[in-house]
Design a protein around this motif. Structure first.
Motif, PDB file in Angstrom:
ATOM      1  N   LYS A  72       0.838  -1.205   0.000  1.00  0.00           N
ATOM      2  CA  LYS A  72       0.000   0.000   0.000  1.00  0.00           C
ATOM      3  C   LYS A  72       0.872   1.254   0.000  1.00  0.00           C
ATOM      4  N   ALA A  73       1.918   1.251   0.835  1.00  0.00           N
ATOM      5  CA  ALA A  73       2.805   2.416   0.912  1.00  0.00           C
ATOM      6  C   ALA A  73       3.495   2.656  -0.423  1.00  0.00           C
ATOM      7  N   GLU A  74       3.961   1.579  -1.064  1.00  0.00           N
ATOM      8  CA  GLU A  74       4.609   1.753  -2.365  1.00  0.00           C
ATOM      9  C   GLU A  74       3.615   2.239  -3.416  1.00  0.00           C
ATOM     10  N   PHE A  75       2.391   1.732  -3.357  1.00  0.00           N
ATOM     11  CA  PHE A  75       1.337   2.177  -4.267  1.00  0.00           C
ATOM     12  C   PHE A  75       1.143   3.686  -4.165  1.00  0.00           C
ATOM     13  N   ILE A  76       1.031   4.190  -2.959  1.00  0.00           N
ATOM     14  CA  ILE A  76       0.816   5.622  -2.746  1.00  0.00           C
ATOM     15  C   ILE A  76       2.024   6.429  -3.215  1.00  0.00           C
ATOM     16  N   HIS A  77       3.210   5.939  -2.942  1.00  0.00           N
ATOM     17  CA  HIS A  77       4.414   6.637  -3.415  1.00  0.00           C
ATOM     18  C   HIS A  77       4.458   6.668  -4.945  1.00  0.00           C
ATOM     19  N   ARG A  78       4.095   5.580  -5.584  1.00  0.00           N
ATOM     20  CA  ARG A  78       4.082   5.547  -7.051  1.00  0.00           C
ATOM     21  C   ARG A  78       3.038   6.517  -7.610  1.00  0.00           C
ATOM     22  N   LEU A  79       1.881   6.588  -6.975  1.00  0.00           N
ATOM     23  CA  LEU A  79       0.835   7.524  -7.416  1.00  0.00           C
ATOM     24  C   LEU A  79       1.325   8.962  -7.307  1.00  0.00           C
ATOM     25  N   ALA A  80       1.987   9.263  -6.198  1.00  0.00           N
ATOM     26  CA  ALA A  80       2.525  10.615  -6.025  1.00  0.00           C
ATOM     27  C   ALA A  80       3.593  10.912  -7.073  1.00  0.00           C
ATOM     28  N   ASP A  81       4.436   9.930  -7.358  1.00  0.00           N
ATOM     29  CA  ASP A  81       5.487  10.112  -8.360  1.00  0.00           C
ATOM     30  C   ASP A  81       4.903  10.337  -9.754  1.00  0.00           C
ATOM     31  N   ALA A  82       3.698   9.816  -9.988  1.00  0.00           N
ATOM     32  CA  ALA A  82       3.031  10.025 -11.285  1.00  0.00           C
ATOM     33  C   ALA A  82       2.418  11.417 -11.400  1.00  0.00           C
ATOM     34  N   GLY A  83       2.485  12.200 -10.325  1.00  0.00           N
ATOM     35  CA  GLY A  83       2.001  13.576 -10.392  1.00  0.00           C
ATOM     36  C   GLY A  83       0.701  13.846  -9.665  1.00  0.00           C
ATOM     37  N   LEU A  84       0.147  12.846  -9.005  1.00  0.00           N
ATOM     38  CA  LEU A  84      -1.092  13.063  -8.261  1.00  0.00           C
ATOM     39  C   LEU A  84      -0.779  13.812  -6.969  1.00  0.00           C
ATOM     40  N   THR A  85      -1.433  14.937  -6.772  1.00  0.00           N
ATOM     41  CA  THR A  85      -1.131  15.795  -5.620  1.00  0.00           C
ATOM     42  C   THR A  85      -2.047  15.532  -4.435  1.00  0.00           C
ATOM     43  N   THR A  86      -3.119  14.776  -4.650  1.00  0.00           N
ATOM     44  CA  THR A  86      -4.018  14.371  -3.567  1.00  0.00           C
ATOM     45  C   THR A  86      -4.223  12.873  -3.675  1.00  0.00           C
ATOM     46  N   VAL A  87      -3.811  12.152  -2.646  1.00  0.00           N
ATOM     47  CA  VAL A  87      -3.958  10.699  -2.633  1.00  0.00           C
ATOM     48  C   VAL A  87      -4.599  10.306  -1.296  1.00  0.00           C
ATOM     49  N   GLU A  88      -5.826   9.880  -1.357  1.00  0.00           N
ATOM     50  CA  GLU A  88      -6.519   9.472  -0.137  1.00  0.00           C
ATOM     51  C   GLU A  88      -5.866   8.193   0.368  1.00  0.00           C
ATOM     52  N   ALA A  89      -5.325   8.246   1.596  1.00  0.00           N
ATOM     53  CA  ALA A  89      -4.392   7.217   2.019  1.00  0.00           C
ATOM     54  C   ALA A  89      -5.038   6.004   2.668  1.00  0.00           C
ATOM     55  N   THR A  90      -5.995   6.229   3.579  1.00  0.00           N
ATOM     56  CA  THR A  90      -6.548   5.119   4.334  1.00  0.00           C
ATOM     57  C   THR A  90      -7.783   5.593   5.078  1.00  0.00           C
ATOM     58  N   SER A  91      -8.272   4.751   5.968  1.00  0.00           N
ATOM     59  CA  SER A  91      -9.461   5.087   6.753  1.00  0.00           C
ATOM     60  C   SER A  91      -9.267   4.619   8.181  1.00  0.00           C
ATOM     61  N   PHE A  92      -9.576   5.492   9.135  1.00  0.00           N
ATOM     62  CA  PHE A  92      -9.440   5.146  10.544  1.00  0.00           C
ATOM     63  C   PHE A  92     -10.783   4.651  11.077  1.00  0.00           C
ATOM     64  N   VAL A  93     -11.224   3.550  10.500  1.00  0.00           N
ATOM     65  CA  VAL A  93     -12.463   2.903  10.927  1.00  0.00           C
ATOM     66  C   VAL A  93     -12.108   1.702  11.796  1.00  0.00           C
ATOM     67  N   HIS A  94     -13.110   1.158  12.474  1.00  0.00           N
ATOM     68  CA  HIS A  94     -12.862  -0.028  13.279  1.00  0.00           C
ATOM     69  C   HIS A  94     -12.509  -1.184  12.339  1.00  0.00           C
ATOM     70  N   PRO A  95     -11.460  -1.947  12.670  1.00  0.00           N
ATOM     71  CA  PRO A  95     -11.006  -3.028  11.779  1.00  0.00           C
ATOM     72  C   PRO A  95     -12.083  -4.020  11.385  1.00  0.00           C
ATOM     73  N   LYS A  96     -13.064  -4.261  12.251  1.00  0.00           N
ATOM     74  CA  LYS A  96     -14.072  -5.273  11.906  1.00  0.00           C
ATOM     75  C   LYS A  96     -14.977  -4.820  10.766  1.00  0.00           C
ATOM     76  N   TRP A  97     -15.079  -3.507  10.547  1.00  0.00           N
ATOM     77  CA  TRP A  97     -15.932  -3.007   9.470  1.00  0.00           C
ATOM     78  C   TRP A  97     -15.217  -3.040   8.131  1.00  0.00           C
ATOM     79  N   VAL A  98     -13.951  -2.654   8.117  1.00  0.00           N
ATOM     80  CA  VAL A  98     -13.171  -2.678   6.873  1.00  0.00           C
ATOM     81  C   VAL A  98     -11.792  -3.276   7.194  1.00  0.00           C
ATOM     82  N   PRO A  99     -11.692  -4.594   7.227  1.00  0.00           N
ATOM     83  CA  PRO A  99     -10.429  -5.245   7.613  1.00  0.00           C
ATOM     84  C   PRO A  99      -9.241  -4.826   6.752  1.00  0.00           C
ATOM     85  N   GLN A 100      -9.502  -4.516   5.482  1.00  0.00           N
ATOM     86  CA  GLN A 100      -8.419  -4.131   4.572  1.00  0.00           C
ATOM     87  C   GLN A 100      -7.662  -2.905   5.091  1.00  0.00           C
TER      88      GLN A 100
END
Length: 312
Positions: free
Chosen positions: A41-69
């Motif tokens: 995931k971290a490498e994915f976000i770094h690659r997106l930023a390197d491609a020129g994307l200036t806003t990259v929604e990184a993750t969600s601070f939800v309870h793990p049981k709702w969105v385990p990913q």
């Protein structure tokens, strides 16, 4: 014409530049059944930023049981500290989520609301008004901490249980989020049923009711192949923030009829052809989506990614 890019032919009345709000790392991955390693995931976000994307929604601070990913938010976010000026918004469902995000240095958050009662119940186990009441102190505290707040509105055009959604219903929730302090609104076509006329009617009504175009972003799903047409309609209205997901990843875990988000590559191809700047390197972005598709073990659903992929 540069190889691999369309010939730009400007259309009248469009904004000169669009900011792409990349949601692939959060909305795109949240529905994956196999947990993606944090390092990937971290490498994915770094690659997106390197491609020129200036806003990259990184993750969600939800309870793990709702969105385990997205259970690894605390581990992932610090791995992005070297991205400098890249905006890294995170989704927070409540005050606890805000505390977790701010403790790690998040400066941009988003709350995720619904304009329909059925989806509010399915997603948040609350009514629309109860969910707004839950968000209000979160938004207030975030603004007091000088944290930027985005408000997502889901089911803006249609709901799998309720059918077509009246425009006034969307306007009411949009105004409520704006009034409580959200600085940006994202209009979500969660199940992909919007059409261009509907998009422009909603945008016009929002303006009439005091919601300015410059705080509005659009978030289209491509269930019926309308995402690009709907985006073009929004651009004609003056919208300059468009949500998209690298490789067309994503759906919605609480709306089973939702297919993938608008693919960022498909959006960039259209913008390039219209002469609208995005700052995104399509070649690097395509390579990133091919890399992620390999991590996930399946082809990218993006038509542009497939068209630009090296042929066997």
């Amino acid at each position: 014409m540069t190889a691999g890019l369309p010939m730009p032919v400007a259309a009248q009345g469009l904004p000169p530049r669009v900011r792409i709000h990349e949601v692939g790392a959060r909305d795109g991955l949240q529905n994956e059944s196999t947990v993606v390693p944090t390092a990937v995931k971290a490498e994915f976000i770094h690659r997106l930023a390197d491609a020129g994307l200036t806003t990259v929604e990184a993750t969600s601070f939800v309870h793990p049981k709702w969105v385990p990913q997205l259970a690894d938010a605390e581990e992932l976010f610090p791995l992005l500290a070297d991205l400098g000026d890249v905006r890294l918004p995170v989704l927070v469902p409540n005050a606890r989520g805000l505390d977790r995000a701010v403790a790690l240095g998040a400066r941009r958050i988003a709350v995720f609301g619904s304009v329909t009662e059925s989806f509010a119940k399915a997603n948040l186990n609350r009514t629309v008004d109860e969910s707004l009441a839950m968000f209000a102190p979160v938004v207030t505290r975030a603004r007091e901490a000088k944290v930027h707040v985005r408000g997502y509105l889901s089911m803006c055009f249609g709901d799998p249980w309720e059918g077509p959604v009246p425009v006034h219903q969307v306007v009411r929730v949009a105004k409520a989020l704006l009034d409580m302090g959200c600085e940006e609104l994202s209009l979500g076509d969660t199940i992909g049923v919007a059409t261009p006329g509907h998009v422009q009617t909603l945008l016009a009504q929002l303006n009439e009711e005091g919601v300015p175009t410059n705080v509005i972003g659009v978030h289209f799903h491509d269930t019926y192949g309308q995402a690009l047409a709907n985006t073009f309609a929004a651009l004609q209205h003056g919208v300059t923030t468009v949500d998209a997901s690298a490789g067309g990843l994503g759906g919605c875990p609480f709306a089973k009829s939702a297919t993938g988000n608008l693919a960022t590559e498909d959006l960039v191809w259209m913008l390039e052809g219209l002469g609208v700047e995005s700052g995104v390197d399509l070649g690097k972005l395509t390579a990133t989506s091919l890399w992620m598709a390999d991590q996930l073990g399946r082809p990218s659903p993006s038509r542009t990614v497939r068209a630009l992929s090296p042929k066997e």
